[in-house]
Write a protein that holds these residues in place. Structure first.
Motif, PDB file in Angstrom:
ATOM      1  N   ASN A   1     -12.716 -28.317  37.392  1.00 34.97           N
ATOM      2  CA  ASN A   1     -12.795 -26.907  36.223  1.00 34.97           C
ATOM      3  C   ASN A   1     -12.158 -25.847  37.397  1.00 34.97           C
ATOM      4  O   ASN A   1     -12.472 -25.480  38.692  1.00 34.97           O
TER       5      ASN A   1
ATOM      6  N   ILE B   1      -5.374 -31.035  31.566  1.00 31.26           N
ATOM      7  CA  ILE B   1      -6.309 -30.689  31.129  1.00 31.26           C
ATOM      8  C   ILE B   1      -5.365 -29.148  30.544  1.00 31.26           C
ATOM      9  O   ILE B   1      -4.737 -28.485  30.515  1.00 31.26           O
ATOM     10  N   PRO B   2      -6.372 -28.333  29.972  1.00 33.13           N
ATOM     11  CA  PRO B   2      -6.365 -27.291  28.563  1.00 33.13           C
ATOM     12  C   PRO B   2      -6.026 -26.238  30.051  1.00 33.13           C
ATOM     13  O   PRO B   2      -7.160 -25.962  30.779  1.00 33.13           O
ATOM     14  N   GLN B   3      -5.077 -25.239  29.291  1.00 33.93           N
ATOM     15  CA  GLN B   3      -5.245 -23.921  30.089  1.00 33.93           C
ATOM     16  C   GLN B   3      -5.756 -23.003  29.257  1.00 33.93           C
ATOM     17  O   GLN B   3      -5.424 -22.471  28.100  1.00 33.93           O
ATOM     18  N   ILE B   4      -6.744 -22.053  29.957  1.00 30.40           N
ATOM     19  CA  ILE B   4      -7.085 -21.317  28.524  1.00 30.40           C
ATOM     20  C   ILE B   4      -6.668 -20.115  29.156  1.00 30.40           C
ATOM     21  O   ILE B   4      -7.922 -19.468  30.199  1.00 30.40           O
TER      22      ILE B   4
ATOM     23  N   ARG C   1     -15.062 -21.116  23.890  1.00 33.31           N
ATOM     24  CA  ARG C   1     -13.723 -20.900  24.109  1.00 33.31           C
ATOM     25  C   ARG C   1     -14.535 -22.870  24.866  1.00 33.31           C
ATOM     26  O   ARG C   1     -13.967 -23.457  25.025  1.00 33.31           O
ATOM     27  N   LEU C   2     -15.337 -21.910  25.865  1.00 29.51           N
ATOM     28  CA  LEU C   2     -15.405 -23.319  26.670  1.00 29.51           C
ATOM     29  C   LEU C   2     -16.830 -24.545  25.655  1.00 29.51           C
ATOM     30  O   LEU C   2     -17.255 -25.620  26.719  1.00 29.51           O
TER      31      LEU C   2
ATOM     32  N   ASP D   1     -11.960 -30.114  24.057  1.00 31.15           N
ATOM     33  CA  ASP D   1     -11.007 -30.817  24.717  1.00 31.15           C
ATOM     34  C   ASP D   1     -11.172 -30.166  26.087  1.00 31.15           C
ATOM     35  O   ASP D   1     -10.914 -30.729  27.413  1.00 31.15           O
ATOM     36  N   VAL D   2     -12.350 -29.518  26.500  1.00 35.33           N
ATOM     37  CA  VAL D   2     -12.882 -28.959  27.529  1.00 35.33           C
ATOM     38  C   VAL D   2     -13.375 -29.972  28.871  1.00 35.33           C
ATOM     39  O   VAL D   2     -13.615 -30.241  29.853  1.00 35.33           O
TER      40      VAL D   2
ATOM     41  N   TYR E   1     -10.653 -27.860  32.709  1.00 40.03           N
ATOM     42  CA  TYR E   1      -9.736 -26.855  31.838  1.00 40.03           C
ATOM     43  C   TYR E   1      -9.282 -26.136  33.160  1.00 40.03           C
ATOM     44  O   TYR E   1      -9.816 -25.938  34.311  1.00 40.03           O
TER      45      TYR E   1
ATOM     46  N   THR F   1     -21.981 -22.089  33.711  1.00 36.96           N
ATOM     47  CA  THR F   1     -21.282 -22.879  34.162  1.00 36.96           C
ATOM     48  C   THR F   1     -22.494 -23.707  35.141  1.00 36.96           C
ATOM     49  O   THR F   1     -22.184 -25.189  35.256  1.00 36.96           O
TER      50      THR F   1
END
Ligand code: ADP
Ligand code: ZN
Length: 215
Positions: free
Chosen positions: A2, A26-29, A71-72, A76-77, A81, A100
């Protein structure tokens, strides 16, 4: 993993994120991209934030925090991420830390993009962005082969309204006052990893991989 990408506007956070997304899957937020998409779609959120974003000021913490929190929770996270452009204030960082840690999946590293003001002004001054895929072009350093058209996807390439000289100055000032204190916040927690963000993106990518022992 993360990751948080921290640095002034124009430091290349979004550009490097594109490469790291492929490397680590991993996705970009990007809160900036989320706000711009909302503005383009004319949603309630978009209309609410438009004037603020275009002037170069920050959207309020409550709105931004709620958006990222939502979003978190998406599936997909799970593998990790990249947060690009969030947190940008101490209250945002504290909120993020709280959830977190609560879910037992804390931030692994905060990448601090170290760059001179001159370089920032040079990059943002000529930046062109694809409306469709978000790719960053540059009038001088990385122009699309046909003016106004994205080579990657055929989308329209434009100058963001907040890349005007006045907004760029405002965004740098906002960064110094509200976001730079996060460097000390994260250094104190032992999470900060500095990378030299003055070179172009391929070299920055090497610096990133070296810093995280990914080579
Ligand atoms: P840049 O890094 O080039 O300044 P971004 O695309 O990250 O641009 O953000 C564009 C704008 O979106 C910001 O100037 C601000 O108005 C809004 N924004 C993005 N992220 C945040 C955030 N974490 N908190 C408040 N406002 C934000
Ligand atoms: Zn494109």
């Amino acid at each position: 993993m993360n990751l948080i990408f921290l640095g002034p506007p124009g430091a290349g956070k979004g550009t490097l994120a594109g490469k790291v997304v492929e490397l680590l899957q991993i996705p970009q937020i990007s809160t900036g991209n989320i706000f711009r998409a909302a503005m383009a779609s004319g949603s309630e959120l978009g209309n609410k934030v438009k004037a603020i974003v275009e002037s170069g000021k920050l959207v309020d913490d409550d709105t931004t925090i709620a958006l990222v929190k939502e979003r978190l929770t998406q599936a997909d996270v799970a593998k990790g991420y990249i947060l690009d452009g969030f947190p940008r204030t101490i209250p945002q960082a504290e909120a993020l830390e709280k959830w977190t840690i609560e879910v037992g999946n804390p931030i692994s590293h905060v990448i601090n993009f170290d760059i001179s003001d001159d370089k920032v002004l040079q990059r943002l001054g000529g930046r062109l962005v694809c409306k469709k895929c978000g790719y960053n072009w540059h009038k001088t350093f990385n122009p699309p082969s046909k003016a106004g058209v994205c080579d990657k996807c055929g989308g329209e390439v434009y100058t963001r309204p907040d890349d005007s000289e006045e907004s760029i100055k405002k965004r740098l000032e906002v960064y110094r006052n509200q976001t730079e204190p996060l460097i000390g916040f994260y250094r104190g927690k032992g999470l900060l990893v500095d990378i030299d963000a003055n070179p172009e993106v391929d070299q920055m990518f090497v610096n990133f991989k070296e810093a995280l022992n990914l080579l």
